[in-house]
Design an enzyme around this catalytic site. Structure first.
Site, PDB file in Angstrom:
ATOM      1  CB  SER A  15     -21.675 -12.282 -12.537  1.00  0.00           C
ATOM      2  OG  SER A  15     -21.432 -11.207 -11.694  1.00  0.00           O
ATOM      3  CE1 TYR A  45     -16.651  -9.871 -14.257  1.00  0.00           C
ATOM      4  CE2 TYR A  45     -18.619  -9.965 -13.596  1.00  0.00           C
ATOM      5  CZ  TYR A  45     -17.649 -10.298 -13.379  1.00  0.00           C
ATOM      6  OH  TYR A  45     -17.595 -10.815 -12.331  1.00  0.00           O
ATOM      7  CE  LYS A  68     -17.652 -13.363 -15.221  1.00  0.00           C
ATOM      8  NZ  LYS A  68     -16.884 -14.949 -14.375  1.00  0.00           N
TER       9      LYS A  68
END
Length: 217
Positions: free
Chosen positions: A106, A119, A123
């Site tokens: 991401s 998150y 990533k």
């Protein structure tokens, strides 16, 4: 093609859609956050398909909150499931003379993102893992790359939900994208197809940003 998902209804619907295009389609209910699930799925898929040429790691636990649950969701699904799936696929691909792995990272992994800290951090780990495995597996003929999508909108997804739940964030994010719109699953799928095919045959250890210029802002 082989796919897995936690929800049996969605899995069955996707299998049916894929079968309309022909070829072998294998589906398996699987919670990739469980230890052993990724390895089990890879083994089942290899048996159903007669091997594995391409592995795409696209599962996410969406650990957004900075608490133990948020961190564990991201670590167990986004990171460890990816590591375990690649580890399980290596000997299968090596016996076949090579293969391609595509990890979905991401753009959050490139920036400070306190709103979605677990998150984003995990990533970033996927980006580094991709580099390391790209180097380690080159001699085996296995290419390992990643794609870092920007904000992607699709029915039932995060941004479709935020359109009504948090319209201010939705519109602010959309306006920050130079291309003037959210991305679509097809935008990402086209790059997966390129990087996994022979057209990307001399690319490994790289993360390709696909975001309509979002990261530039």
């Amino acid at each position: 093609m082989s796919i897995c998902a936690r929800g049996p209804e969605g899995l069955a619907a996707t299998e049916a859609e894929l079968r309309r295009h022909g070829g072998i389609v294998h589906g398996m209910p699987c919670d990739l956050g469980d230890e052993g699930a990724a390895e089990g799925f890879v083994a089942e898929a290899a048996g159903a398909l007669g091997g594995i040429d391409i592995l795409v790691n696209n599962a996410s636990g969406f650990g957004l909150k900075d608490d133990d649950d948020g961190w564990l969701a991201s670590i167990n699904v986004d990171l460890l499931a990816t590591v375990r799936a690649v580890r399980a696929a290596i000997p299968i691909m090596e016996r076949a003379g090579g293969g391609a792995v595509v990890n979905i990272a991401s753009i959050a992994g490139f920036e400070a993102m306190p709103r979605i800290l677990p998150y984003a951090a995990v990533k970033a780990a996927i980006v580094n893992f991709t580099k390391g495995q790209g180097l380690a597996l080159a001699a085996k003929g296995i290419r390992v790359n990643a794609i870092a999508p920007g904000s992607i909108e699709f029915p039932g997804g995060v941004w479709a939900t935020r359109k009504t739940a948090d319209p201010a964030l939705y519109h602010r994010t959309r306006e920050s994208i130079p291309w003037g719109r959210f991305g679509t699953p097809e935008d990402i799928a086209k790059v997966v197809l390129f990087i996994a095919s022979d057209m990307g045959g001399w690319i490994t250890g790289q993360t390709i940003v696909v975001d309509g210029g979002q990261l530039l802002t």
